[in-house]
Scaffold this motif. Sequence first.
Motif, mmCIF file in Angstrom:
data_model
loop_
_atom_site.group_PDB
_atom_site.id
_atom_site.type_symbol
_atom_site.label_atom_id
_atom_site.label_comp_id
_atom_site.label_asym_id
_atom_site.label_seq_id
_atom_site.Cartn_x
_atom_site.Cartn_y
_atom_site.Cartn_z
ATOM 1 N N CYS A 7 0.871 -1.183 0.000
ATOM 2 C CA CYS A 7 0.000 0.000 0.000
ATOM 3 C C CYS A 7 0.906 1.230 0.000
ATOM 4 N N ASP A 32 -5.694 -1.636 -1.758
ATOM 5 C CA ASP A 32 -6.315 -0.510 -1.058
ATOM 6 C C ASP A 32 -6.090 -0.690 0.433
ATOM 7 N N GLN A 34 -6.548 -1.208 4.069
ATOM 8 C CA GLN A 34 -7.663 -1.792 4.829
ATOM 9 C C GLN A 34 -8.867 -2.120 3.932
ATOM 10 N N GLY A 35 -8.601 -2.412 2.642
ATOM 11 C CA GLY A 35 -9.667 -2.714 1.685
ATOM 12 C C GLY A 35 -10.063 -4.189 1.713
ATOM 13 N N ALA A 36 -10.907 -4.581 0.735
ATOM 14 C CA ALA A 36 -11.501 -5.918 0.723
ATOM 15 C C ALA A 36 -10.442 -7.021 0.630
ATOM 16 N N GLN A 39 -8.806 -7.776 3.932
ATOM 17 C CA GLN A 39 -9.734 -8.429 4.869
ATOM 18 C C GLN A 39 -10.034 -9.879 4.468
#
Lengths: 202, 202
Positions: A7, A32, A34-36, A39
């Motif tokens: 990132c 991104d 803390q994006g999808a 996770q």
Amino acid sequence: MYVVYHCRHARSLRVVWALEEIGADYELQVLDFQGAVMQSTDYRAINPFGSVPALRDGDHALFESGAIVDYVLARAGSGLRPGPQDADFADYLMWSHAGEATLTAPLAVIARHAMILPPDRRAPLAVADAHERWTQYADALAGRLAGRDFVAGPRFTGADIMVGYALHLAEVLDVVGAAPPRLHAYWRRLRERPAYGRAAAA
Amino acid sequence: MYVVYHCRHARSLRVVWALEEIGADYELQVLDFQGAVMQSTDYRAINPFGSVPALRDGDHALFESGAIVDYVLARAGSGLRPGPQDADFADYLMWSHAGEATLTAPLAVIARHAMILPPDRRAPLAVADAHERWTQYADALAGRLAGRDFVAGPRFTGADIMVGYALHLAEVLDVVGAAPPRLHAYWRRLRERPAYGRAAAA
């Protein structure tokens, strides 16, 4: 061929910088923050803490920027990583660890409580305390740099990558200005390295 | 003969633990936390950041617990430190770094804002955020320990000392209770090591 999960402005900058210094072959996966993807279960299989950086090296997966920098320099047999038989081994180890555990720690608190968390979860007192610690640490680092171009030994090493990212983050957070001139000169010396420039642009 | 600068419950526990594991000869200097010695010019010459641990090895001085643990294991040629030629090298590096940079980081925020700072400088929102992160990280660590006795490879290594101190601090801060049973079993396994017992009593 390494695969690097990155990132912008995150600690993964250290990994890209190290790979650029040694001319290693790598593929960049820009995520991104803390994006999808970060996770997802697939990504957690690579890095159970769901953070960047992570590195894939064939069947191996690694996380932690300090570990990955040390690993890729070791794999390359690079002179940027002094070994137990070298005079600069102790200094390499201690400044590599200090770059994250001491210098980046208060900056990470500032980033979290001044930028990353939603406003109702931010703690201004934590930012104030971390800023005070950062100022003391920046002074101590400037003291170390008296008569030295680099933190560990006479040459640039992986320890400068570890410390240099703290200065990159300090600049992003706009807290580098009050640091002693000697620290600014060191940071300029690092910034002018072509490998840093390519990493920062990634 | 090593000289170790130590405060009870501080990261210097890692250093004492590592020295006890390898049976090294050392002299312990127990300091008051943030006391006069740690503030002194003489001590700053050993550790410019004024924290513990620090280590004197003849004319060399080192700071940063992660660096010192790696250094003393390397100097001893200890099997607790897998090298670049060993299968567990990557795991040793990443869990050694994760023990401090990921696992201890939120606990250090809790320690600071729930215990160390004077009450009017404490940030309860920082404690709440750090507690949430610690809980997630403890779950991820428990996941790693499925089918494993130790974090890196089949045997106890320096990485367990780095991670183990996070669990020691979590216990001091009384935040270990809600962790998954597998984490409690691992922590019990570490606590039962005679070298940990001697270090915790130091």
